[in-house]
Design a protein around this motif. Structure first.
Motif: not given
Lengths: 235, 304
Positions: B253-262, B274-276
């Motif tokens: 979720v932290e990587s890759p999901v979160q950066p992908m969503v961003r 920072d919001l992880a």
């Protein structure tokens, strides 16, 4: 000689005294029953013997006072206890329950013993890899008994083994108790409300009321006692 | 695609570290239904000890990390004996507060003994600029792959200990039914002590692995601990495999999901790394609300 001798035992939960000086004794190889209603102190008597409740008085096991001894060490001295509500390990498989029952043993015959108890209770054998928590009430009680016997105890304490079980299963279970006693010579102290059954396998008995022993005698005497008949035999 | 793969292996290796700490939390929770808030502090101190053994004394890094973990196992065993065992296990609050206190004491001692500046910490795996394999243009670095490997070894080890040894059997018995465990002759205090030592050893190894990626300071495990809580909660607090899978999911979720969503979902560009932590907390909340037993935890249903 008395294997187990309980003398003037008092037990308390916090401020409340539950046993007010209980005395009883169990001879080698004997089956003795303690009859009593709910809350009379049956369970507490067994817990006092096993060091699971604050206790004063004397509990002699083979002549050694074990009051104040750690429960785990009392087990090592040859006492096995099947607590009320089975006391199995729900998250462990049936076979692991038996393995842990032999925790205090160091000999090489543990797996042979497991096979023996699977022969005595074939329904457990069918469920050997199942988690104990998934067994029926009757199966759990069989497992609890087999688990207790895995430590090869001299003295077996049974806390209301009939509680919540179907009549046919209870009959079967008590037949097993009788044959364990006859074949292995295991001394037993059984607390029960089901007086008929318990007196059927016992040679002597005690009646406990409100934390005190009020009556004792042979199984025959208790069966013919008017008070016992009215209170526990429903006649 | 190669970026995605690279981020994924990064996520998995972070997740593996969360998983190791989560397993440590689960070991204690299984036996005591307690959350040990000192787990992060123990891991942090283990990494400092590894630093002492490996960097200052010159022992091989692997040996240093293992020695550091062993020292923390001894420390945790002492903590259990002196600070935890005297308390009624059914009363959780005092013990939880004690674990909080221990966490702060460990941090203070670390800052006092080892200083407050950040220290770089090497990886036990090859970590030079060229130490990687390339798959589909993605660089899979050995230092990352190694962490995943260590996780797998450690989980295999804990399963072996719990399922094939006598102390493991005793530990499972105490976890399942403490009173009955006493009735088969298990010394529950000693068994729980073993659990604390085992958990601290896990945490110590995790500390020695994490420090390379974060640098060493007295608070470097704090954030990891939060992610590990999320991992353990998600997987089910009493499931070791759940903790591992929970850790890997949190890592992904932290990587890759979160950066992908961003990067690709309109309106989510605020979702920086920072919001992880916030995401982790939200996940803990969501799991507790929707499925408190987690993905693999047992909801206790017993026949009576």
């Amino acid at each position: 000689m008395s294997v187990l001798e309980v003398q003037d035992v008092r037990a308390r939960y916090g401020q409340i005294e539950a046993l007010h000086g209980v005395s009883l004794n169990v001879e080698d190889g004997e089956v003795v029953v303690v009859l009593g209603a709910n809350g009379a102190g049956k369970t507490t008597t067994l817990r006092a013997i096993c060091g699971m409740v604050a206790t004063t008085g004397t509990v002699n096991l083979h002549g050694t006072n074990i009051v104040g001894t750690d429960t785990a060490d009392i087990v090592r001295m040859g006492v096995a206890h099947v607590p009320q509500g089975r006391g199995t390990f729900p998250e462990l498989s049936v076979v692991d329950n038996l393995n842990v029952g032999a925790y205090v043993r160091k000999d090489k015959e543990i797996s042979a013993d497991i096979d023996k108890w699977f022969e005595i209770f074939p329904r457990l054998a069918e469920r050997r890899t199942q988690l104990a928590g998934s067994l029926s009430g009757g199966e759990q009680q069989m497992l609890a008994v087999a688990r207790a016997m895995m430590s090869r105890p001299k003295v077996l304490l049974l806390d209301e083994p009939s509680l919540g079980l179907a009549p046919l299963i209870i009959d079967d279970l008590f037949k097993q108790f009788a044959s364990i006693n006859a074949e292995l010579g295991t001394t037993m102290l059984v607390v029960e409300q089901n007086a008929n059954l318990a007196l059927g396998i016992a040679s002597r008995g005690y009646v406990i009321e409100a934390g005190e022993i009020v009556l004792s005698g042979t199984a025959e005497e208790l069966r013919n006692d008017d008070g016992v008949r009215a209170a526990y035999l429903g006649v | 695609m190669s970026l995605f793969l690279q981020r994924m292996i990064e996520g998995l290796s972070n997740g593996a570290m969360y998983g190791v700490v989560a397993v440590a939390l689960v070991i204690i929770f299984k036996a005591t239904t307690l959350i040990n808030f000192a787990q992060g502090g123990l891991a942090m101190f283990g990494a400092y000890m590894a630093n002492v053994f490996a960097i200052e004394q010159g022992l091989p890094l692997i040996v240093g990390i293992l020695l550091g973990a062993a020292v923390m196992a001894v420390v945790a065993s002492g903590i259990e004996r002196v600070l935890v065992r005297p308390f009624d296990p059914a009363n959780h609050l005092p013990v939880v507060l004690i674990t909080f206190g221990i966490a702060y004491i460990l941090q203070a001692v670390a800052a006092w003994k080892f200083g407050t500046e950040f220290k770089s910490f090497p990886s036990p795996f090859p970590s030079g600029p060229n130490d990687h394999i390339e798959i589909a243009g993605a660089r899979l670095r050995y230092e990352r792959l190694g962490v995943v490997l260590v996780l797998m070894i450690m989980v295999g080890l804990v399963h072996l200990i719990l399922n094939k040894t006598k102390i493991g059997l005793a530990f499972r018995a105490v976890s399942s039914n403490t009173e009955s465990a006493k009735l088969v002759g298990v010394k529950t205090g000693r068994t729980l002590n073993f659990g604390w030592a085992l958990a601290a050893m896990f945490g110590g190894v995790a500390g020695g692995l994490v420090a390379h990626f974060t640098q060493l300071d007295s608070g470097f495990m704090d954030k990891i601990l939060i992610f590990s809580f999320a991992a353990a909660t998600l997987g089910g607090l009493d499931s070791i495999n759940g903790a591992v899978i929970g850790g890997l999911i949190i890592g992904l979720v932290e990587s890759p999901v979160q950066p992908m969503v961003r990067d690709y979902v309109p309106g989510f560009h605020f979702l920086t790394s920072d919001l992880a932590l916030l995401v982790a907390f939200l996940l803990i909340l969501a799991v507790l609300l929707v499925k408190p037993a987690g993905l693999f935890g047992t909801t206790r249903v017993e026949r009576v």
